[in-house]
Design a protein around this motif. Structure first.
Motif, PDB file in Angstrom:
ATOM      1  N   VAL A  37       0.843  -1.207   0.000  1.00 18.24           N
ATOM      2  CA  VAL A  37       0.000   0.000   0.000  1.00 18.24           C
ATOM      3  C   VAL A  37       0.876   1.255   0.000  1.00 18.24           C
ATOM      4  CG1 VAL A  37      -1.615   1.359   1.404  1.00 18.24           C
ATOM      5  CG2 VAL A  37      -2.001  -1.086   1.070  1.00 18.24           C
ATOM      6  N   PHE A  38       1.904   1.244   0.835  1.00 16.64           N
ATOM      7  CA  PHE A  38       2.790   2.402   0.932  1.00 16.64           C
ATOM      8  C   PHE A  38       3.496   2.690  -0.388  1.00 16.64           C
ATOM      9  CE2 PHE A  38       6.997   4.221   1.708  1.00 16.64           C
ATOM     10  CZ  PHE A  38       6.644   5.402   2.331  1.00 16.64           C
ATOM     11  N   VAL A  39       4.093   1.654  -0.987  1.00 18.31           N
ATOM     12  CA  VAL A  39       4.885   1.872  -2.199  1.00 18.31           C
ATOM     13  C   VAL A  39       3.998   2.330  -3.358  1.00 18.31           C
ATOM     14  CG1 VAL A  39       4.895  -0.469  -3.191  1.00 18.31           C
ATOM     15  CG2 VAL A  39       6.878   0.991  -3.473  1.00 18.31           C
ATOM     16  N   ARG A  40       2.760   1.885  -3.386  1.00 19.02           N
ATOM     17  CA  ARG A  40       1.852   2.294  -4.463  1.00 19.02           C
ATOM     18  C   ARG A  40       1.318   3.714  -4.260  1.00 19.02           C
ATOM     19  NH1 ARG A  40       1.022  -2.092  -7.652  1.00 19.02           N
ATOM     20  NH2 ARG A  40       1.484  -4.095  -6.709  1.00 19.02           N
ATOM     21  N   SER A  41       1.473   4.240  -3.044  1.00 13.98           N
ATOM     22  CA  SER A  41       0.982   5.596  -2.783  1.00 13.98           C
ATOM     23  C   SER A  41       2.090   6.650  -2.845  1.00 13.98           C
ATOM     24  CB  SER A  41       0.310   5.652  -1.406  1.00 13.98           C
ATOM     25  OG  SER A  41       1.272   5.485  -0.379  1.00 13.98           O
ATOM     26  N   GLU A  42       3.318   6.220  -3.022  1.00 14.95           N
ATOM     27  CA  GLU A  42       4.465   7.128  -3.039  1.00 14.95           C
ATOM     28  C   GLU A  42       4.872   7.500  -4.455  1.00 14.95           C
ATOM     29  OE1 GLU A  42       6.432   8.577  -0.427  1.00 14.95           O
ATOM     30  OE2 GLU A  42       4.530   8.055   0.482  1.00 14.95           O
ATOM     31  N   GLY A  43       5.454   8.667  -4.575  1.00 13.46           N
ATOM     32  CA  GLY A  43       6.071   9.074  -5.827  1.00 13.46           C
ATOM     33  C   GLY A  43       7.569   8.866  -5.707  1.00 13.46           C
ATOM     34  N   PRO A  44       8.255   8.722  -6.828  1.00 10.22           N
ATOM     35  CA  PRO A  44       9.700   8.490  -6.763  1.00 10.22           C
ATOM     36  C   PRO A  44      10.461   9.725  -6.282  1.00 10.22           C
ATOM     37  CG  PRO A  44       8.997   8.794  -9.024  1.00 10.22           C
ATOM     38  CD  PRO A  44       7.756   8.780  -8.183  1.00 10.22           C
ATOM     39  N   ALA A  45      11.515   9.476  -5.554  1.00 12.15           N
ATOM     40  CA  ALA A  45      12.416  10.560  -5.152  1.00 12.15           C
ATOM     41  C   ALA A  45      13.183  10.996  -6.393  1.00 12.15           C
ATOM     42  CB  ALA A  45      13.372  10.077  -4.074  1.00 12.15           C
ATOM     43  N   PRO A  46      13.454  12.280  -6.526  1.00 10.92           N
ATOM     44  CA  PRO A  46      14.129  12.786  -7.735  1.00 10.92           C
ATOM     45  C   PRO A  46      15.459  12.106  -8.056  1.00 10.92           C
ATOM     46  CG  PRO A  46      13.346  14.599  -6.384  1.00 10.92           C
ATOM     47  CD  PRO A  46      13.130  13.348  -5.594  1.00 10.92           C
ATOM     48  N   SER A  47      16.223  11.751  -7.034  1.00 12.70           N
ATOM     49  CA  SER A  47      17.541  11.163  -7.288  1.00 12.70           C
ATOM     50  C   SER A  47      17.548   9.634  -7.191  1.00 12.70           C
ATOM     51  CB  SER A  47      18.556  11.735  -6.310  1.00 12.70           C
ATOM     52  OG  SER A  47      18.183  11.394  -4.984  1.00 12.70           O
ATOM     53  N   ALA A  48      16.384   9.031  -7.051  1.00 19.43           N
ATOM     54  CA  ALA A  48      16.305   7.577  -6.886  1.00 19.43           C
ATOM     55  C   ALA A  48      16.408   6.858  -8.227  1.00 19.43           C
ATOM     56  CB  ALA A  48      14.997   7.199  -6.207  1.00 19.43           C
ATOM     57  N   TYR A  49      16.752   5.604  -8.150  1.00 16.90           N
ATOM     58  CA  TYR A  49      16.724   4.703  -9.301  1.00 16.90           C
ATOM     59  C   TYR A  49      15.306   4.773  -9.879  1.00 16.90           C
ATOM     60  CZ  TYR A  49      16.052   0.005 -11.333  1.00 16.90           C
ATOM     61  OH  TYR A  49      15.720  -1.052 -12.131  1.00 16.90           O
ATOM     62  N   ALA A  50      15.191   5.014 -11.163  1.00 19.35           N
ATOM     63  CA  ALA A  50      13.906   5.302 -11.809  1.00 19.35           C
ATOM     64  C   ALA A  50      12.837   4.234 -11.587  1.00 19.35           C
ATOM     65  CB  ALA A  50      14.129   5.516 -13.302  1.00 19.35           C
ATOM     66  N   GLU A  51      13.221   2.972 -11.523  1.00 18.45           N
ATOM     67  CA  GLU A  51      12.233   1.902 -11.385  1.00 18.45           C
ATOM     68  C   GLU A  51      12.181   1.305  -9.987  1.00 18.45           C
ATOM     69  OE1 GLU A  51      12.309  -0.873 -14.621  1.00 18.45           O
ATOM     70  OE2 GLU A  51      12.954   0.674 -16.017  1.00 18.45           O
ATOM     71  N   PHE A  52      12.714   2.016  -9.009  1.00 20.43           N
ATOM     72  CA  PHE A  52      12.772   1.503  -7.636  1.00 20.43           C
ATOM     73  C   PHE A  52      11.382   1.129  -7.105  1.00 20.43           C
ATOM     74  CE2 PHE A  52      12.711   2.291  -3.007  1.00 20.43           C
ATOM     75  CZ  PHE A  52      13.584   1.294  -2.622  1.00 20.43           C
ATOM     76  N   LEU A  53      10.427   2.049  -7.199  1.00 23.35           N
ATOM     77  CA  LEU A  53       9.087   1.775  -6.667  1.00 23.35           C
ATOM     78  C   LEU A  53       8.411   0.636  -7.431  1.00 23.35           C
ATOM     79  CD1 LEU A  53       7.788   5.381  -5.925  1.00 23.35           C
ATOM     80  CD2 LEU A  53       8.668   3.693  -4.306  1.00 23.35           C
TER      81      LEU A  53
END
Length: 73
Positions: A37-53
């Motif tokens: 639930v958490f990961v589906r409600s979050e947006g990616p961090a600008p400096s994160a690996y693009a496909e992390f979530l």
């Protein structure tokens, strides 16, 4: 000085914990569902690996379906 972590009275193995917990499957499932639930409600961090979530969502989905997490693309 001995800390609680080092003391034999306070050591517990994962196996012992699972034996002593009444329903470990429901606890683990609940934790994985919360991550999902958490990961589906979050947006990616600008400096994160693009496909992390997406990876974490896939891992949690696989676990909830009884499959291994899978590899990272």
């Amino acid at each position: 000085m001995t800390t609680a972590r080092e003391s034999p009275r306070h050591t517990i193995s994962c196996r012992k914990l699972i034996r002593e917990v009444r329903s470990p499957r429901s606890i683990v499932t609940s934790a994985i569902e919360a991550v999902d639930v958490f990961v589906r409600s979050e947006g990616p961090a600008p400096s994160a690996y693009a496909e992390f979530l997406d990876d974490i969502a896939r891992f949690t989905s696989n676990l909830l379906d009884g499959r291994p997490t899978g590899g990272i693309k």
